[in-house]
Design an enzyme around this catalytic site. Structure first.
Site, PDB file in Angstrom:
ATOM      1  CE  LYS A  89      -3.922  11.986 -10.437  1.00 44.91           C
ATOM      2  NZ  LYS A  89      -2.841  10.708 -10.332  1.00 44.91           N
ATOM      3  CG  ASP A 141      -1.590   1.489   1.412  1.00 39.07           C
ATOM      4  OD1 ASP A 141      -1.549   2.112   0.808  1.00 39.07           O
ATOM      5  OD2 ASP A 141      -2.706   1.229   2.361  1.00 39.07           O
ATOM      6  CB  VAL A 142       1.876   3.754  -2.749  1.00 44.09           C
ATOM      7  CG1 VAL A 142       2.311   2.636  -3.659  1.00 44.09           C
ATOM      8  CG2 VAL A 142       0.467   4.221  -3.086  1.00 44.09           C
ATOM      9  CG  ASN A 185       0.248   4.341 -12.240  1.00 44.55           C
ATOM     10  OD1 ASN A 185      -0.087   5.141 -13.213  1.00 44.55           O
ATOM     11  ND2 ASN A 185      -0.343   3.346 -11.776  1.00 44.55           N
ATOM     12  CE1 TYR A 229      -7.403  10.639  -9.918  1.00 49.74           C
ATOM     13  CE2 TYR A 229      -7.566  12.784 -11.320  1.00 49.74           C
ATOM     14  CZ  TYR A 229      -7.268  11.395 -11.213  1.00 49.74           C
ATOM     15  OH  TYR A 229      -6.585  10.752 -12.223  1.00 49.74           O
TER      16      TYR A 229
HETATM   17  C1  BGC Z   1      -8.961  10.573 -14.565  1.00 50.94           C
HETATM   18  C2  BGC Z   1     -10.084   9.895 -15.392  1.00 50.94           C
HETATM   19  C3  BGC Z   1     -10.640  11.052 -16.329  1.00 50.94           C
HETATM   20  C4  BGC Z   1      -9.553  11.620 -17.066  1.00 50.94           C
HETATM   21  C5  BGC Z   1      -9.882  12.826 -18.217  1.00 50.94           C
HETATM   22  C6  BGC Z   1      -8.003  11.010 -15.344  1.00 50.94           C
HETATM   23  O1  BGC Z   1      -6.904  11.583 -14.280  1.00 50.94           O
HETATM   24  O2  BGC Z   1      -8.542   9.466 -13.687  1.00 50.94           O
HETATM   25  O3  BGC Z   1     -11.305   9.468 -14.675  1.00 50.94           O
HETATM   26  O4  BGC Z   1     -11.327  10.130 -17.402  1.00 50.94           O
HETATM   27  O5  BGC Z   1      -8.531  12.108 -16.046  1.00 50.94           O
HETATM   28  O6  BGC Z   1     -11.038  13.551 -17.508  1.00 50.94           O
END
Ligand code: BGC
Length: 266
Positions: free
Chosen positions: A168, A65-66, A92, A164
């Site tokens: 990122k 588990d990272v 990743n 998310y």
């Molecule tokens: C997400 C995907 C998405 C894509 C473009 C990715 O980083 O994990 O679910 O389809 O970006 O929106």
């Protein structure tokens, strides 16, 4: 093409499916020995390892588990024990836990940041330590190559996916700051930012015809990406062909970051 990664060792986290799987396979095809990390799905990771071994390559599958420090230590130890160290690390592993912002449970905010950002931090930290421990090798001009898996959502805001997108966006500045810090050691640090790649993480976005039609409106190049598209980018960034490239994000997205909705508007 002189893209051979022969006699180099790569660790790929989150490689039991999707982009990680495609990257591990591409690195093995380019001649690297590969440590295939998985979290909860041993079967596809073991199957990929034996496929690589049967084809004359070298691979092992390792559970970790990272987001857990001692798991990440074990992952790097496994690479050291089996292959003597590591030359290429692809951080990743990533998850999505989507909710409207007002309903976002703290646990799902934390889990996404833990895996996507802290997981890459722990992986990158061990990678840098391991490159330094092992020292230069004749197989590459760099002391080590580190590739962080970002997303187009390090620049494209994404309603309903705030955890998310935040993870990122964090990867982008972690990558650049780290690249600046370790360039004097001749460690190259880059990110790949995939667009919509056909994998389990975004199945809902491509599996029905209506969803696919909507998705394609966001992709000027007119097709959904495949894990191989990312695998090829990873092989290039891991090879000496990109020896002067560090601190950059390579968008592999069919033009998703080109504001396609402005093509006939604005
Ligand atoms: C997400 C995907 C998405 C894509 C473009 C990715 O980083 O994990 O679910 O389809 O970006 O929106």
């Amino acid at each position: 093409m002189p893209l051979t990664l022969h006699d180099q060792v790569a660790i790929v986290t989150g490689a039991s499916s999707g982009i990680g799987y495609g990257v591990a396979k591409a690195l093995a095809d380019a001649g690297a020995s590969v440590v295939i990390n998985y979290h909860s799905e041993p079967a596809p990771a073991e199957a990929l390892a034996s496929q690589i071994n049967h084809a004359g390559g070298h691979a092992i599958a390792v559970k970790a588990d990272v987001s857990n420090e001692s798991d990440v230590d074990r992952l790097f130890q496994a690479s050291q024990e089996r292959f003597g160290g590591v030359d290429i690390v692809v951080a990743n592993s990533g998850v999505q836990k989507d909710h409207p912002f007002v309903d976002m449970p703290l646990d799902d905010w934390r889990r996404v940041l833990d895996v996507n950002l802290t997981g890459q931090f722990l992986t990158a930290q061990r990678a840098v330590r391991e490159f330094a421990r092992r020292g230069p090798r004749p197989v590459s001009k760099a002391l080590g190559k580190l590739i962080l898996m970002s997303s187009v959502h390090d620049v494209i805001p994404w309603a309903g996916h705030v955890n998310y997108a935040a993870s990122k966006g964090g990867i982008q500045m972690m990558m650049k700051s780290l690249a600046q810090e370790v360039a004097p050691q001749r460690i190259r640090v880059n990110a790949i930012a995939p667009g919509a790649i056909k994998t389990p993480i975004n199945r809902a976005a491509w599996e029905t015809e209506e969803a696919l039609e909507r998705l394609l409106k966001l992709i000027p190049y007119g097709r959904v990406g495949e894990p191989e598209d990312i695998g090829k980018a990873a092989v290039w960034l891991a090879s000496d062909e990109s020896d002067y490239v560090t601190g950059t994000t390579l968008y592999v997205d069919g033009g998703m970051t080109l504001y396609p909705e402005f093509a006939n508007n604005g």
